[in-house]
Design a protein around this motif. Structure first.
Motif, PDB file in Angstrom:
ATOM      1  N   MET A   1       5.303  31.948  56.081  1.00 30.06           N
ATOM      2  CA  MET A   1       5.147  30.950  55.043  1.00 30.06           C
ATOM      3  C   MET A   1       6.101  31.216  53.871  1.00 30.06           C
ATOM      4  O   MET A   1       6.798  30.329  53.426  1.00 30.06           O
ATOM      5  CB  MET A   1       3.691  30.930  54.587  1.00 30.06           C
ATOM      6  N   PHE A   2       6.108  32.480  53.405  1.00 29.92           N
ATOM      7  CA  PHE A   2       6.973  32.805  52.275  1.00 29.92           C
ATOM      8  C   PHE A   2       8.444  32.718  52.652  1.00 29.92           C
ATOM      9  O   PHE A   2       9.261  32.328  51.848  1.00 29.92           O
ATOM     10  CB  PHE A   2       6.652  34.205  51.718  1.00 29.92           C
ATOM     11  N   GLN A   3       8.780  33.075  53.881  1.00 27.63           N
ATOM     12  CA  GLN A   3      10.174  32.993  54.311  1.00 27.63           C
ATOM     13  C   GLN A   3      10.655  31.548  54.329  1.00 27.63           C
ATOM     14  O   GLN A   3      11.761  31.258  53.902  1.00 27.63           O
ATOM     15  CB  GLN A   3      10.357  33.636  55.677  1.00 27.63           C
ATOM     16  N   LEU A   4       9.834  30.634  54.802  1.00 26.08           N
ATOM     17  CA  LEU A   4      10.199  29.225  54.820  1.00 26.08           C
ATOM     18  C   LEU A   4      10.349  28.701  53.396  1.00 26.08           C
ATOM     19  O   LEU A   4      11.287  27.981  53.078  1.00 26.08           O
ATOM     20  CB  LEU A   4       9.163  28.401  55.590  1.00 26.08           C
ATOM     21  N   LEU A   5       9.429  29.105  52.528  1.00 27.89           N
ATOM     22  CA  LEU A   5       9.489  28.697  51.131  1.00 27.89           C
ATOM     23  C   LEU A   5      10.749  29.248  50.461  1.00 27.89           C
ATOM     24  O   LEU A   5      11.418  28.538  49.704  1.00 27.89           O
ATOM     25  CB  LEU A   5       8.234  29.158  50.398  1.00 27.89           C
ATOM     26  N   ASP A   6      11.073  30.506  50.754  1.00 30.81           N
ATOM     27  CA  ASP A   6      12.292  31.111  50.207  1.00 30.81           C
ATOM     28  C   ASP A   6      13.533  30.378  50.708  1.00 30.81           C
ATOM     29  O   ASP A   6      14.470  30.148  49.948  1.00 30.81           O
ATOM     30  CB  ASP A   6      12.377  32.594  50.587  1.00 30.81           C
ATOM     31  N   LEU A   7      13.540  30.011  51.984  1.00 27.05           N
ATOM     32  CA  LEU A   7      14.667  29.275  52.549  1.00 27.05           C
ATOM     33  C   LEU A   7      14.818  27.917  51.868  1.00 27.05           C
ATOM     34  O   LEU A   7      15.924  27.511  51.506  1.00 27.05           O
ATOM     35  CB  LEU A   7      14.507  29.105  54.062  1.00 27.05           C
ATOM     36  N   LEU A   8      13.705  27.213  51.691  1.00 27.64           N
ATOM     37  CA  LEU A   8      13.747  25.898  51.040  1.00 27.64           C
ATOM     38  C   LEU A   8      14.213  26.020  49.585  1.00 27.64           C
ATOM     39  O   LEU A   8      14.979  25.181  49.105  1.00 27.64           O
ATOM     40  CB  LEU A   8      12.386  25.209  51.127  1.00 27.64           C
ATOM     41  N   ARG A   9      13.771  27.057  48.882  1.00 30.57           N
ATOM     42  CA  ARG A   9      14.236  27.297  47.509  1.00 30.57           C
ATOM     43  C   ARG A   9      15.742  27.556  47.493  1.00 30.57           C
ATOM     44  O   ARG A   9      16.451  27.055  46.623  1.00 30.57           O
ATOM     45  CB  ARG A   9      13.503  28.497  46.901  1.00 30.57           C
ATOM     46  N   PHE A  10      16.213  28.347  48.436  1.00 29.35           N
ATOM     47  CA  PHE A  10      17.642  28.665  48.510  1.00 29.35           C
ATOM     48  C   PHE A  10      18.460  27.401  48.786  1.00 29.35           C
ATOM     49  O   PHE A  10      19.477  27.160  48.134  1.00 29.35           O
ATOM     50  CB  PHE A  10      17.899  29.717  49.602  1.00 29.35           C
ATOM     51  N   ILE A  11      18.013  26.595  49.729  1.00 35.03           N
ATOM     52  CA  ILE A  11      18.723  25.338  50.043  1.00 35.03           C
ATOM     53  C   ILE A  11      18.731  24.432  48.807  1.00 35.03           C
ATOM     54  O   ILE A  11      19.765  23.841  48.472  1.00 35.03           O
ATOM     55  CB  ILE A  11      18.094  24.637  51.262  1.00 35.03           C
ATOM     56  N   GLY A  12      17.610  24.338  48.110  1.00 34.58           N
ATOM     57  CA  GLY A  12      17.556  23.555  46.877  1.00 34.58           C
ATOM     58  C   GLY A  12      18.521  24.080  45.837  1.00 34.58           C
ATOM     59  O   GLY A  12      19.216  23.298  45.165  1.00 34.58           O
ATOM     60  N   HIS A  13      18.594  25.393  45.696  1.00 36.86           N
ATOM     61  CA  HIS A  13      19.530  26.021  44.752  1.00 36.86           C
ATOM     62  C   HIS A  13      20.977  25.681  45.121  1.00 36.86           C
ATOM     63  O   HIS A  13      21.786  25.346  44.245  1.00 36.86           O
ATOM     64  CB  HIS A  13      19.311  27.536  44.741  1.00 36.86           C
ATOM     65  N   ILE A  14      21.301  25.740  46.405  1.00 42.41           N
ATOM     66  CA  ILE A  14      22.662  25.404  46.845  1.00 42.41           C
ATOM     67  C   ILE A  14      22.962  23.946  46.528  1.00 42.41           C
ATOM     68  O   ILE A  14      24.058  23.617  46.049  1.00 42.41           O
ATOM     69  CB  ILE A  14      22.848  25.703  48.355  1.00 42.41           C
ATOM     70  N   TYR A  15      22.005  23.059  46.744  1.00 39.01           N
ATOM     71  CA  TYR A  15      22.244  21.650  46.414  1.00 39.01           C
ATOM     72  C   TYR A  15      22.427  21.439  44.909  1.00 39.01           C
ATOM     73  O   TYR A  15      23.180  20.555  44.504  1.00 39.01           O
ATOM     74  CB  TYR A  15      21.155  20.738  46.996  1.00 39.01           C
ATOM     75  N   VAL A  16      21.781  22.250  44.073  1.00 41.51           N
ATOM     76  CA  VAL A  16      22.031  22.167  42.634  1.00 41.51           C
ATOM     77  C   VAL A  16      23.494  22.527  42.351  1.00 41.51           C
ATOM     78  O   VAL A  16      24.143  21.911  41.506  1.00 41.51           O
ATOM     79  CB  VAL A  16      21.064  23.083  41.839  1.00 41.51           C
ATOM     80  N   LEU A  17      24.017  23.491  43.080  1.00 37.40           N
ATOM     81  CA  LEU A  17      25.407  23.898  42.886  1.00 37.40           C
ATOM     82  C   LEU A  17      26.408  22.866  43.415  1.00 37.40           C
ATOM     83  O   LEU A  17      27.513  22.747  42.880  1.00 37.40           O
ATOM     84  CB  LEU A  17      25.668  25.249  43.574  1.00 37.40           C
ATOM     85  N   ILE A  18      26.045  22.124  44.461  1.00 34.44           N
ATOM     86  CA  ILE A  18      27.030  21.248  45.124  1.00 34.44           C
ATOM     87  C   ILE A  18      26.789  19.755  44.959  1.00 34.44           C
ATOM     88  O   ILE A  18      27.667  18.957  45.303  1.00 34.44           O
ATOM     89  CB  ILE A  18      27.147  21.573  46.630  1.00 34.44           C
ATOM     90  N   LEU A  19      25.650  19.364  44.436  1.00 37.61           N
ATOM     91  CA  LEU A  19      25.379  17.925  44.349  1.00 37.61           C
ATOM     92  C   LEU A  19      26.447  17.155  43.560  1.00 37.61           C
ATOM     93  O   LEU A  19      26.830  16.060  43.971  1.00 37.61           O
ATOM     94  CB  LEU A  19      23.984  17.659  43.789  1.00 37.61           C
ATOM     95  N   PRO A  20      26.989  17.706  42.458  1.00 39.02           N
ATOM     96  CA  PRO A  20      28.043  16.958  41.765  1.00 39.02           C
ATOM     97  C   PRO A  20      29.289  16.711  42.627  1.00 39.02           C
ATOM     98  O   PRO A  20      29.924  15.666  42.492  1.00 39.02           O
ATOM     99  CB  PRO A  20      28.365  17.831  40.554  1.00 39.02           C
ATOM    100  N   ILE A  21      29.621  17.615  43.525  1.00 36.37           N
ATOM    101  CA  ILE A  21      30.788  17.381  44.391  1.00 36.37           C
ATOM    102  C   ILE A  21      30.456  16.280  45.397  1.00 36.37           C
ATOM    103  O   ILE A  21      31.307  15.448  45.720  1.00 36.37           O
ATOM    104  CB  ILE A  21      31.268  18.676  45.086  1.00 36.37           C
ATOM    105  N   ILE A  22      29.230  16.246  45.873  1.00 44.31           N
ATOM    106  CA  ILE A  22      28.812  15.188  46.797  1.00 44.31           C
ATOM    107  C   ILE A  22      28.810  13.845  46.076  1.00 44.31           C
ATOM    108  O   ILE A  22      29.369  12.860  46.569  1.00 44.31           O
ATOM    109  CB  ILE A  22      27.430  15.508  47.400  1.00 44.31           C
ATOM    110  N   MET A  23      28.206  13.813  44.894  1.00 43.26           N
ATOM    111  CA  MET A  23      28.158  12.573  44.122  1.00 43.26           C
ATOM    112  C   MET A  23      29.571  12.128  43.728  1.00 43.26           C
ATOM    113  O   MET A  23      29.890  10.936  43.794  1.00 43.26           O
ATOM    114  CB  MET A  23      27.283  12.768  42.877  1.00 43.26           C
ATOM    115  N   GLY A  24      30.412  13.082  43.344  1.00 46.74           N
ATOM    116  CA  GLY A  24      31.793  12.762  42.993  1.00 46.74           C
ATOM    117  C   GLY A  24      32.551  12.182  44.165  1.00 46.74           C
ATOM    118  O   GLY A  24      33.323  11.228  44.021  1.00 46.74           O
ATOM    119  N   GLY A  25      32.329  12.730  45.356  1.00 43.04           N
ATOM    120  CA  GLY A  25      33.005  12.242  46.560  1.00 43.04           C
ATOM    121  C   GLY A  25      32.580  10.830  46.930  1.00 43.04           C
ATOM    122  O   GLY A  25      33.420   9.993  47.281  1.00 43.04           O
ATOM    123  N   VAL A  26      31.293  10.556  46.841  1.00 37.36           N
ATOM    124  CA  VAL A  26      30.803   9.207  47.158  1.00 37.36           C
ATOM    125  C   VAL A  26      31.350   8.206  46.133  1.00 37.36           C
ATOM    126  O   VAL A  26      31.832   7.132  46.499  1.00 37.36           O
ATOM    127  CB  VAL A  26      29.260   9.182  47.223  1.00 37.36           C
TER     128      VAL A  26
END
Length: 183
Positions: A1-26
């Motif tokens: 359970m905690f590993q899945l939660l940690d993975l989801l938090r990490f993926i969310g953190h990565i999207y915080v770092l990259i969402l502007p590049i995705i939005m900029g590209g679109v």
């Protein structure tokens, strides 16, 4: 359970770092379709050749190059200043920098594709298609740390998540008729 939660938090953190590049590209894909600043649609290689072949081709234009930088900068300013508590100016500059990294690292791939007689806007085989998706992501991973300290885990996360996201978004943009090829 905690590993899945940690993975989801990490993926969310990565999207915080990259969402502007995705939005900029679109936003840049939409901008490229609009009939404004058409004089900027001039090829970056000025239609010059190297050993009888175009340097980058018709799809690498000043409008797209500058648009990606501007739209990623604006997306970064809007997104990071709200969700990452980063100052407006730093968010703007950080966005401009990763937008620049994205478009800069697409150029060597375009140069290589012209040497391999792959026409602008087309992919070669599986390896070339993969490299088409990750060339700019490599640039982001290499240049991002100059404006934001990335751990190796974050850089690898950006590489994997943004490469996959880039491919899936390109398919979506193809179906929305904003892109001429799926991948």
């Amino acid at each position: 359970m905690f590993q899945l939660l940690d993975l989801l938090r990490f993926i969310g953190h990565i999207y915080v770092l990259i969402l502007p590049i995705i939005m900029g590209g679109v936003c840049n894909m939409i901008f490229m379709k609009l009939p404004i600043l058409q004089s900027w649609r001039f090829p970056m290689d000025a239609r010059k050749t190297f050993r009888g072949k175009r340097i980058f081709g018709d799809n690498k234009t000043w409008k797209g190059f500058m648009g990606m930088i501007v739209f990623t900068a604006l997306s970064g300013m809007l997104f990071w200043s709200i969700f990452d508590s980063t100052k407006f100016l730093f968010s703007l500059l950080r966005g401009a920098w990763i937008g620049f990294a994205f478009v800069l690292f697409e150029l060597p791939n375009s140069f290589i594709k012209r040497r391999l007689d792959i026409s602008s806007g087309k992919n070669g085989g599986l390896v070339q298609t993969f490299f088409d998706q990750c060339d700019s992501v490599i640039g982001i991973c290499l240049l991002y740390p100059l404006v934001y300290p990335l751990t190796l885990k974050e850089a690898l996360g950006i590489f994997v998540i943004l490469t996959i996201s880039h491919y899936l978004i390109n398919i979506l943009l193809f179906y929305l008729k904003l892109k001429n090829q799926k991948g």
